[in-house]
Design a protein around this motif. Structure first.
Motif, short mmCIF file in Angstrom:
data_model
loop_
_atom_site.label_atom_id
_atom_site.label_comp_id
_atom_site.label_asym_id
_atom_site.label_seq_id
_atom_site.Cartn_x
_atom_site.Cartn_y
_atom_site.Cartn_z
N VAL A 94 -7.69 -3.95 1.00
CA VAL A 94 -6.71 -5.01 0.78
C VAL A 94 -5.51 -4.49 -0.02
O VAL A 94 -4.35 -4.82 0.27
CB VAL A 94 -7.35 -6.22 0.07
CG1 VAL A 94 -6.29 -7.26 -0.28
CG2 VAL A 94 -8.41 -6.86 0.97
N LEU A 95 -5.77 -3.69 -1.03
CA LEU A 95 -4.68 -3.14 -1.82
C LEU A 95 -3.78 -2.22 -0.98
O LEU A 95 -2.57 -2.15 -1.20
CB LEU A 95 -5.23 -2.40 -3.04
CG LEU A 95 -5.84 -3.30 -4.12
CD1 LEU A 95 -6.51 -2.47 -5.20
CD2 LEU A 95 -4.78 -4.21 -4.74
N LYS A 96 -4.36 -1.53 -0.02
CA LYS A 96 -3.55 -0.71 0.89
C LYS A 96 -2.67 -1.59 1.78
O LYS A 96 -1.50 -1.29 2.02
CB LYS A 96 -4.46 0.18 1.74
CG LYS A 96 -5.01 1.40 0.98
CD LYS A 96 -5.92 2.22 1.87
CE LYS A 96 -6.22 3.58 1.24
NZ LYS A 96 -6.84 3.50 -0.08
N VAL A 97 -3.23 -2.68 2.25
CA VAL A 97 -2.44 -3.62 3.06
C VAL A 97 -1.33 -4.23 2.21
O VAL A 97 -0.20 -4.40 2.67
CB VAL A 97 -3.35 -4.72 3.65
CG1 VAL A 97 -2.52 -5.85 4.26
CG2 VAL A 97 -4.28 -4.12 4.71
N LYS A 98 -1.65 -4.54 0.96
CA LYS A 98 -0.63 -5.10 0.05
C LYS A 98 0.56 -4.15 -0.10
O LYS A 98 1.70 -4.58 -0.28
CB LYS A 98 -1.26 -5.38 -1.31
CG LYS A 98 -0.35 -6.10 -2.30
CD LYS A 98 -1.13 -6.44 -3.57
CE LYS A 98 -0.29 -7.27 -4.53
NZ LYS A 98 0.89 -6.52 -5.04
N ARG A 99 0.30 -2.87 0.01
CA ARG A 99 1.38 -1.88 -0.10
C ARG A 99 2.10 -1.64 1.23
O ARG A 99 2.97 -0.79 1.31
CB ARG A 99 0.81 -0.56 -0.62
CG ARG A 99 0.35 -0.62 -2.06
CD ARG A 99 -0.09 0.74 -2.57
NE ARG A 99 -0.42 0.70 -3.98
CZ ARG A 99 -0.66 1.77 -4.72
NH1 ARG A 99 -0.61 2.98 -4.17
NH2 ARG A 99 -0.96 1.66 -6.00
N GLY A 100 1.71 -2.39 2.26
CA GLY A 100 2.43 -2.30 3.51
C GLY A 100 1.69 -1.69 4.68
O GLY A 100 2.24 -1.58 5.78
N GLU A 101 0.42 -1.33 4.47
CA GLU A 101 -0.36 -0.78 5.58
C GLU A 101 -0.63 -1.88 6.61
O GLU A 101 -1.03 -2.99 6.24
CB GLU A 101 -1.68 -0.19 5.07
CG GLU A 101 -2.48 0.56 6.10
CD GLU A 101 -1.81 1.83 6.58
OE1 GLU A 101 -2.22 2.34 7.63
OE2 GLU A 101 -0.86 2.31 5.90
N HIS A 102 -0.43 -1.57 7.87
CA HIS A 102 -0.61 -2.57 8.92
C HIS A 102 -2.07 -2.69 9.33
O HIS A 102 -2.91 -1.85 8.99
CB HIS A 102 0.25 -2.22 10.14
CG HIS A 102 1.71 -2.32 9.87
ND1 HIS A 102 2.33 -3.51 9.55
CD2 HIS A 102 2.69 -1.37 9.85
CE1 HIS A 102 3.62 -3.30 9.35
NE2 HIS A 102 3.87 -2.01 9.52
N GLY A 103 -2.35 -3.74 10.08
CA GLY A 103 -3.69 -3.97 10.59
C GLY A 103 -3.91 -3.35 11.96
O GLY A 103 -3.07 -2.62 12.48
N VAL A 104 -5.07 -3.66 12.52
CA VAL A 104 -5.47 -3.15 13.83
C VAL A 104 -5.78 -4.38 14.68
O VAL A 104 -6.93 -4.83 14.73
CB VAL A 104 -6.71 -2.23 13.71
CG1 VAL A 104 -7.00 -1.52 15.02
CG2 VAL A 104 -6.53 -1.23 12.57
N PRO A 105 -4.79 -4.96 15.35
CA PRO A 105 -4.94 -6.30 15.93
C PRO A 105 -6.12 -6.50 16.86
O PRO A 105 -6.78 -7.54 16.82
CB PRO A 105 -3.61 -6.50 16.66
CG PRO A 105 -2.64 -5.68 15.89
CD PRO A 105 -3.41 -4.46 15.48
N THR A 106 -6.41 -5.53 17.74
CA THR A 106 -7.53 -5.71 18.68
C THR A 106 -8.70 -4.82 18.29
O THR A 106 -9.38 -4.25 19.15
CB THR A 106 -7.09 -5.44 20.12
OG1 THR A 106 -6.56 -4.11 20.21
CG2 THR A 106 -6.02 -6.44 20.55
N VAL A 107 -8.95 -4.72 17.00
CA VAL A 107 -10.03 -3.87 16.51
C VAL A 107 -11.38 -4.26 17.10
O VAL A 107 -12.24 -3.42 17.32
CB VAL A 107 -10.07 -3.89 14.97
CG1 VAL A 107 -10.31 -5.30 14.45
CG2 VAL A 107 -11.15 -2.95 14.46
#
Length: 500
Positions: free
Chosen positions: A245-258
């Motif tokens: 979550v902290l990585k996402v908070k820094r701007g890391e994107h997700g994997v939509p169709t994971v």
């Protein structure tokens, strides 16, 4: 050589997340918890879970894993670990708290197609809430810059319970060899993302990162590899969730169709190409129906068997007999008990073997009229008892399909066990049946005083009597507790040094 060309189709624009992920993120951000029963139950789960974590500090195998990665490190405005002097970053704080609260396998439980302990999520929730609150009091601006109250923690617990529990209702991760802590990682990532102020889209990012992250195998819970990692697996899941979550908070994107991506998605790689099934929409059902472990620090599928064994012990005593007079025992049980903790002839090599063997737990109760966490330790009275070992090997399990149906029935959700004892003189005692353990929703009111007594017992070794009473009374005071800042509450558990 010919020029290599990708076979992947061209993509453009913003990709849509798998609907399972979108729905989960929407629940986190948009669903209002308005169930008084859920909040009341969450308060008991909160107290019970912290108490069980404190009790775990009395076991060196647990405490050796705790503390900062580099000895002596203190993080400004960091997470406090209850019962210790540690002040940690929220990622390691989540591991510490998550490991403590699961170590003894003695707090809440959820049983369905998948098993697990939704209170494990408190490791991540509490670590992040405490760090956010301390940072904001010191002039920082994490999340929305506010001080998180205990009621906010309870709400996060309810939603984490719901995500983990609803995914578990119809989807068996154990049948494909995965450990249930994958659900802790997903649920913790979901609720922590909102606590950190992420919008709904980034919550979906965080959830997808939790699914794509490597998942733990269950082998550490089963013969021949049963070991202590099962006791820190939830702490590991909390730690990974907060980190992602902290990585996402820094701007890391997700994997939509994971989940759904052909060949490379979770379903095709790890779930035998099956999609998740859902029995009910997300709400507050799981917290309202959670199972408390009140009586014994034992894997939950055995709780009613141990209650039955205690009754058998009393029956034997009334006849002037004891466990030494038993020839054999048949345990009529449900399928999950047999699959997880039926270890009639397997050698008991360690603590983790013993607390996941229904025969060992029943035999210990019949021999000593007790079952405590210390009864699982190497070299202990129970672990070295020839009578416990001999009796354990004379206890067999048989599945009753009706018991299995009751276990899965959403209106019952009982965990039945029944013992039939044959004595050496040929006498067969009347079968002893216990369908719902103390702590089941059907016995919730009966359990509440016992849960508070258990909390008080777990506080006792760590704090002087006035402090124990203060914490106990605060736990009973709904309004005062819920309106207290998380950091203020956690300060009440700080110790200047480790005592165990």
């Amino acid at each position: 050589m010919a020029v290599l060309k990708s076979n992947a189709p061209a993509t453009g624009g913003v990709r849509e997340f798998d609907p399972e992920i979108k729905y989960m993120a929407s629940y986190i951000h948009n669903y209002k918890i308005d169930s008084d029963l859920a909040f009341e139950t969450a308060r008991y789960v909160f107290l019970d879970t912290i108490g069980c974590g404190l009790e775990a500090l009395r076991f060196k195998e647990c405490t050796k894993l705790l503390g900062p990665v580099v000895e002596g490190t203190v993080v400004p405005n960091g997470t406090r670990v209850p019962g210790t002097p540690y002040v940690l970053d929220p990622i390691n704080g989540a591991f510490n708290i998550g490991t403590m609260i699961r170590w003894l396998d003695y707090n809440d439980c959820w049983l369905a197609a998948e098993w697990g302990h939704p209170s494990d999520n408190l490791g991540g929730i509490l670590a992040v809430a405490d760090w956010i609150s301390r940072t904001n009091r010191a002039g920082g601006h994490v999340g929305k810059g506010t001080i998180i109250k205990v009621r906010d923690v309870l709400e996060a617990m309810i939603k984490a319970h719901e995500i983990q529990g609803c995914l578990a209702l119809e989807n068996s991760f154990n049948k494909v060899g995965l450990d249930h802590v994958v659900l802790v990682k997903v649920a913790t990532a979901a609720v922590v993302s909102k606590m950190l102020g992420l919008p709904e889209r980034q919550t979906a990012d965080a959830i997808s990162q939790a699914w794509v992250d490597g998942q733990s195998l269950r082998t550490y819970r089963h013969s021949p590899n049963t070991m202590s990692r099962k006791s820190w697996a939830a702490g590991d899941a909390c730690q990974r969730a907060v980190n992602l979550v902290l990585k996402v908070k820094r701007g890391e994107h997700g994997v939509p169709t994971v989940l759904s991506a052909p060949v490379w998605g979770f379903y095709d790689v790890l779930f035998k190409s099956k999609k998740f099934e859902f029995q009910r929409p997300y709400g507050s059902y799981v917290m309202e129906n959670i199972l408390f472990k009140v009586s014994y620090p034992a894997e939950f599928h055995s709780q009613t068997a141990i209650e039955a064994a205690k009754k058998v012990h009393a029956e034997l005593k009334s006849r002037g007999k004891s466990a030494e007079d038993i020839e054999s025992i048949v345990c009529r049980t449900h399928e999950a008990c047999i699959r997880i903790i039926d270890k009639q002839h397997k050698p008991m090599d360690n603590f983790a073997d013993r607390d996941h063997c229904v025969q060992y737990m029943v035999a210990t109760m019949l021999v000593f009229n007790r079952l405590e966490a210390t009864d699982y330790t190497d070299g202990g009275e129970a672990a070295t008892s020839p009578l416990v070992e001999s009796l354990r090997r004379r206890i067999s399990c048989e599945e009753d399909p009706e018991f299995t149906k009751a276990y899965h029935n959403p209106d019952m959700r009982t965990i039945p066990n029944a013992l039939t004892v044959t004595l050496k003189d040929g006498t067969v005692l009347e079968e002893t049946v216990v369908e719902a353990p103390l702590g089941h929703k059907l016995r919730r009111e009966e359990a509440k005083p016992e849960i508070l007594d258990k909390f008080e017992r777990h506080l006792g070794p760590h704090f002087p009597p006035p402090k124990v009473q203060e914490l106990l009374e605060l736990g009973k005071n709904k309004e005062k507790l819920e309106n207290m800042g998380v950091d203020e509450y956690m300060d009440k558990y700080v110790k200047e040094k480790m005592e165990w």
